[in-house]
Design an enzyme around this catalytic site. Structure first.
Site, PDB file in Angstrom:
ATOM      1  N   SER A  39     -23.852  -8.979 -36.907  1.00  0.00           N
ATOM      2  CA  SER A  39     -23.836 -10.372 -36.465  1.00  0.00           C
ATOM      3  C   SER A  39     -23.526 -10.576 -34.989  1.00  0.00           C
ATOM      4  CB  SER A  39     -22.851 -11.178 -37.314  1.00  0.00           C
ATOM      5  OG  SER A  39     -23.391 -11.406 -38.597  1.00  0.00           O
ATOM      6  N   THR A  90     -27.505  -8.000 -56.857  1.00  0.00           N
ATOM      7  CA  THR A  90     -26.702  -6.968 -57.507  1.00  0.00           C
ATOM      8  C   THR A  90     -26.363  -5.891 -56.485  1.00  0.00           C
ATOM      9  OG1 THR A  90     -28.605  -5.590 -58.124  1.00  0.00           O
ATOM     10  CG2 THR A  90     -27.946  -7.342 -59.670  1.00  0.00           C
ATOM     11  N   GLY A 128     -19.460  -7.843 -36.266  1.00  0.00           N
ATOM     12  CA  GLY A 128     -20.656  -7.695 -37.088  1.00  0.00           C
ATOM     13  C   GLY A 128     -20.435  -6.698 -38.201  1.00  0.00           C
TER      14      GLY A 128
END
Length: 350
Positions: free
Chosen positions: A40, A103, A279
Site C-alpha cells: 500500500s 477463502t 504496506g
C-alpha cells in the site's frame, strides 16, 4: 522473523543494513538492496500522480467522481463521492478483497490470475458500504483502484505508465517499478506468508500476479528508493506547495493516533510527528517514514507476514517481533534508544 532489510537517511548521511535469510531453503542471506513488494505504499505514488493532474487543472479535488467515471460510479453515489474522498478513504466505498479472496486457499488459487481494474472497482462498489461519503475514514483498496482509473481517463495513458514517468522517474528512483509479470526482477527475497499459523510452514508468494492490487498496492521498490521518494515528495520536488498541503491535510483514523491524508499518513513518535505509509501483501511487509522537512527517512522491509499468534477474539497479539520493529522505527527516526509502549501504533498495521 526470517529476514529484514532497512535504510536510514539523515541529511547527507546514510545507513543500510540487513539481517536473516532471504530463502529459508538455501540459507541465502538478505542484503540491504533487495527488491521488495511495498504493498500500500503504492498509494502514496498514485496520490502524487492524481495531485499532479489537480495542479494542471485537469482534475478537481472536490469534484464528484461521477464527473470523470459516470459509467462506473453513476447516480447519487457518483455525485456524493469526491476525488478527495477516494484519496483519504472517506468515500464509504467497500473493499473488494473479500470477494476475490473468500477463502485462505484462494490466495494460492489467484497466484497467476489476471484481474481487470474495472472488475475490481465493480466488486468494491457492490460490497457493503462502510459509511456515508465524507463521514469517516474506512480504508479500502477500491478507492485507489478508482484513482488509477481516474488517471487513465484524464491522461489517456495507463496509470502505471503515467506514475512511472511523472512520479518514479521524476523522483530519480532507479529500482522502483510496476511488475509486468508474476516474477520479480533484480535481487529479492522469498516472501513467506504464515496466515497466523494456518500456513504450516509459511508459504512463499514471491511469485505472484499483483494485478489484484494494481494502483492500490502492486509496486516493487528498495528501501533506499523509498527514502529517496519521500525525501523528494516532502521536499517539494514532486508537487507544488498547494497540492502538497492538500496531501498533508488529514482525517482521524478510529482507534489509532495515526491520521490519514491523501495517500500519506501522519504518525506521532516520541521525537515528533513523522509522515509516510506502510504496506502489506502476502509475504512482504514494509514501513517508510520521513520527517516533515524530508531530512530524515527510515524504510524497513521484511519477508515473513502475519507471523503473530491470535488471541481468543482472533486478533493478532503484539509480540517480540513487533516490539523489535517498533524500537527500530523509533531509534531510526529519533536517533535515541527510546521504546514505545506495546501496541502504540494501534491497529495501523495493514
Amino acid at each position: 522473523m526470517y529476514g529484514a532489510y532497512s535504510a536510514v537517511r539523515d541529511g547527507t548521511e546514510e545507513w543500510q543494513g540487513a539481517a536473516g535469510v532471504a530463502d529459508v531453503g538455501t540459507g541465502r542471506p538478505t542484503t540491504p538492496q533487495m527488491r521488495h513488494r511495498i504493498g500500500s505504499i503504492t498509494k502514496s505514488f498514485t496520490a502524487v500522480a492524481v495531485l499532479q493532474e489537480v495542479a494542471k487543472g485537469r482534475i478537481a479535488l472536490d469534484a464528484p467522481i461521477g464527473r470523470y467515471l459516470p459509467d462506473l460510479v453513476p447516480g447519487q453515489r457518483g455525485r456524493a463521492v469526491t476525488v478527495r474522498m477516494l484519496l483519504n478513504h472517506t468515500s464509504g466505498i467497500g473493499e473488494y478483497a473479500p470477494a476475490i479472496f473468500p477463502t485462505l486457499e484462494s490466495i494460492e488459487g489467484n497466484r497467476f490470475h489476471q484481474f481487470d481494474p474495472r472488475e475490481l472497482a465493480r466488486l468494491g462498489l457492490a460490497a457493503k458500504p462502510t459509511g456515508e461519503p465524507g463521514q469517516a475514514h474506512h480504508y479500502a483498496n477500491t478507492n485507489y483502484v478508482l484513482a488509477g482509473l481516474l488517471l487513465r481517463k484524464v491522461t489517456g495513458r495507463s496509470p502505471e505508465a503515467y506514475i512511472t514517468d511523472h512520479v518514479i522517474r521524476k523522483a530519480g528512483l532507479r529500482h522502483t517499478y510496476f511488475p509486468r509479470s508474476p516474477q520479480l526482477t533484480g535481487p529479492h527475497a522469498m516472501m513467506y506468508e504464515a496466515a497466523y499459523g494456518l500456513f504450516q510452514p509459511p508459504r512463499d508468494f514471491a511469485v505472484y500476479n499483483m494485478s489484484w492490487a494494481g494502483t492500490a498496492g502492486s509496486l516493487v521498490s528498495t528501501m533506499a528508493d523509498l527514502n529517496r521518494f519521500y525525501r523528494a515528495l516532502l521536499g517539494g520536488e514532486l508537487l507544488p506547495a498547494a497540492q502538497l498541503r492538500q496531501m498533508k491535510t488529514t482525517v482521524p483514523i478510529e482507534g489509532s493516533k495515526v491520521r490519514y491524508g491523501l495517500g500519506l499518513f501522519e504518525m506521532p513518535l516520541p521525537c515528533g510527528t513523522v509522515w509516510g505509509h506502510n504496506g502489506l501483501v502476502p509475504g512482504a511487509m514494509t514501513w517508510s517514514l520521513s520527517t516533515a522537512d524530508g531530512r530524515r527517512q527510515m524504510s524497513l522491509g521484511f519477508n515473513l507476514t502475519r507471523y503473530q499468534k491470535l488471541d481468543a477474539h482472533d486478533k493478532p497479539q503484539y509480540g517480540p517481533i513487533d516490539a523489535a520493529m517498533d524500537t527500530h522505527l523509533v531509534q531510526a527516526m529519533c536517533g535515541t534508544g527510546g521504546h514505545l509502549r506495546p501496541g502504540a501504533f494501534g491497529d495501523h498495521r495493514r
